[in-house]
Write an enzyme that holds these catalytic residues in place. Sequence first.
Site, mmCIF file in Angstrom:
data_model
loop_
_atom_site.group_PDB
_atom_site.id
_atom_site.type_symbol
_atom_site.label_atom_id
_atom_site.label_comp_id
_atom_site.label_asym_id
_atom_site.label_seq_id
_atom_site.Cartn_x
_atom_site.Cartn_y
_atom_site.Cartn_z
ATOM 1 N NE ARG A 31 1.557 -7.888 -1.159
ATOM 2 C CZ ARG A 31 1.965 -9.073 -1.609
ATOM 3 N NH1 ARG A 31 3.242 -9.364 -1.625
ATOM 4 N NH2 ARG A 31 1.111 -9.972 -2.033
ATOM 5 C CG HIS A 77 -2.307 -5.370 -6.793
ATOM 6 N ND1 HIS A 77 -1.927 -4.537 -5.774
ATOM 7 C CD2 HIS A 77 -2.405 -6.611 -6.235
ATOM 8 C CE1 HIS A 77 -1.815 -5.213 -4.648
ATOM 9 N NE2 HIS A 77 -2.094 -6.479 -4.907
ATOM 10 C CE1 TYR A 121 -17.097 -21.835 -15.748
ATOM 11 C CE2 TYR A 121 -15.903 -22.135 -13.695
ATOM 12 C CZ TYR A 121 -16.219 -22.556 -14.960
ATOM 13 O OH TYR A 121 -15.665 -23.705 -15.452
#
Length: 746
Positions: A31, A77, A121
């Site tokens: 990670r 993931h 968006y």
Amino acid sequence: MQEKEQIIRTEYSELMQKSYIDYAMSVIIARALPDVRDGLKPVQRRTLYDMHELGIRYDRPYRKCARIVGDTMGKYHPHGDSSIYEALVVMAQDFKKGLPLVDGHGNFGSIEGDGAAAMRYTEARLQKITQEAYLADLDKDVVDFVPNFDETEKEPSVLPVKVPNLLINGAEGIAVGMATSIPPHNFSEVIDGVKAYMKNPDITTEEMVEHIKGPDFPTGGIVVNQSDLLHIYETGAGKIKIRGKVEIEQVKGGRQRLVITEIPYTMVGANIGKFLMDVYNLTETRKTNDIVDISNQSSKEGIRIVLDLKKGADVENLCNLLYKKTRLEDTFGVNMLAVAEGRPETMGLVPIIRHHVNFQYELATRKYNTLLAKELEKKEVQEGLIKACDVIDLIIEILRGSKNIRDAKDCLMNGNTGKIEFRYKGSEADARQLCFTERQATAILEMRLYKLIGLEIEALMKEHETTLSNIAKYEEILGSRTAMAKVIIKELNRFQKEYGRERRTAIENAAEAVYEEKKVEEMPVVLLMDRFGYVKTVDASTYERNKEAADAENKYVISCMNTDRLCIFTDKGQMHTVKILDLPHGKFRDKGTPLDNISNYNSNEEAMVCVSNLGGLLGRKLLFASSSGMLKQVRGEEFDVSKRTVAATKLNEGERLLLVQILEETEEESIVMQTEKNMFLRFLASDVPEKKKGAIGVRGMKIDEKDKLSAVYLLGAEEKTITVKEKEIALYRLRLANRDGKGVKK
């Protein structure tokens, strides 16, 4: 039959230790830390690979980030969508990455700390450099693919990155018990460093620094401790000092302005706003009087923070003040930690490049082995087709005489003619001589008739020559490390020419910023505080001219020196201190500033019992009286402390401080205590013993259980009179008694 339950006995500490180590290693490897080979964390690697798989290339339309994030989370993931989107956003921000890997479309945040718009968006696609240098050759078996978290997909264990991304883009990550912080570097310089290492694997850090001169932050700025860089790059750890770039502009009227055009990399985000507040505080606290106005005129064109200066300002001293007291000069902590060969390791500059170069040789070896295998297959097929063209009539006769493909193929490969019907007797003898390989026989059977046209045969011959040339080239590359190095360097040169840019961050050895604080000229002032808590100071002469109005309009009027400190005692037993220099100084009719804006005193929660200047307390004694009737004398020196807020006295729960007053220490000085039921007791102030400020004190008056103390008065030589039930009582005429009495009724 039900199995018997098995209880495994184990030491709890050992189990916890093993579990924690497993967790820590998972965070470190899977990670938080980048791989030294491709310089990417797992979330970055998986996001880029997913975009590649979705076909969101640099020359294709943008796709919604929500689609990318969702696909990455579902396939590769299995963590929060916010972490994936944040990684995607950072890879698109040119003010955080030296080489952005993602081409963002929409609001991807700003250098001033504005966050990106929601993923529904914004849109994104890969950058051209990412496609060419990070994701190319994935189809050539250059890296190992491993199962994803649910073993339904395959993902690359590392991306075949052809440039040292760990240095170019840097890295930041916090793991368990360790953290990485690698600054970004200039693309062209890093490529030069790689080429220098490939030509001389024994290169030293000192020689490498001639190529990679230092960090190159996307925000520019100036690295001012060049002499420390060699040690940092040798050990992989240290501190880099960065300053913003300041320019001086001349304005009308002979005045100047400081314009900050580049900021330290550490100032990116909310720290720009903090810098502006720090500059504002410097002017408010009178650390400098040279700044007239501050404005942030930054735009898409770049950073522009303007500080307008008063005429005759000491610009050099002011710049040093900004370096010392604000983030205009800041420290970037370097810890070049990355995962190398499966374990975290802190590496210097040369070891990082060594790992990268070894990875490049591994990629090139696997790539050209794959290409060579394909060319050898092509060569085999082409040789079979060329040979077939020479005996095409025989092959046609075999095909016409065969009952199925299997018989025809067996004849072509092994010369078995037993199941073939030949038209001509001589043909069978020729057919027994055939010995095509299986791949050649398959290609012959699949060959179309138009391939027998003369021009097509010529094209086949030319293609065969090209194949032989490629085989020779690939064998030469694989057979010689020098030849392979030339190929790698050639590709690096192409990247350098297309994507290289000028250095943004200047590197120098600058003198340490030394700020000479101007000595404050000591002068007498008068502190004025009105009943609303607005406070200011005026010149002593200004007060004398307006004495009558000042005394009438203000609750506190205190003469002091401008270098003194103001002490505010509250009914909660706290003492707050404020430097007189921190108070606004000006004209008599100026409004002043609320006291709770410049001190820890909160006018909504506490009531002021006494306000005095510290200079007036030193060498004197103060009388403290609490609501429970406890009294004590305390020396003023005990309140000469550096803290802004301290406990002035000890109070029990629910108790308030009623009186704090400076003692005159005269023989006739007395104390009067009054209860709610108008019991009065007067005794000499000298009867109250001296205590430390942390003590509770002694009882001044015996108070009935149904009664409460309402007021305490300190009487000097003056005559004090109060009104009780419309009757005036002269306190100085009350009979003197002993402390700790019941008093008299009035």
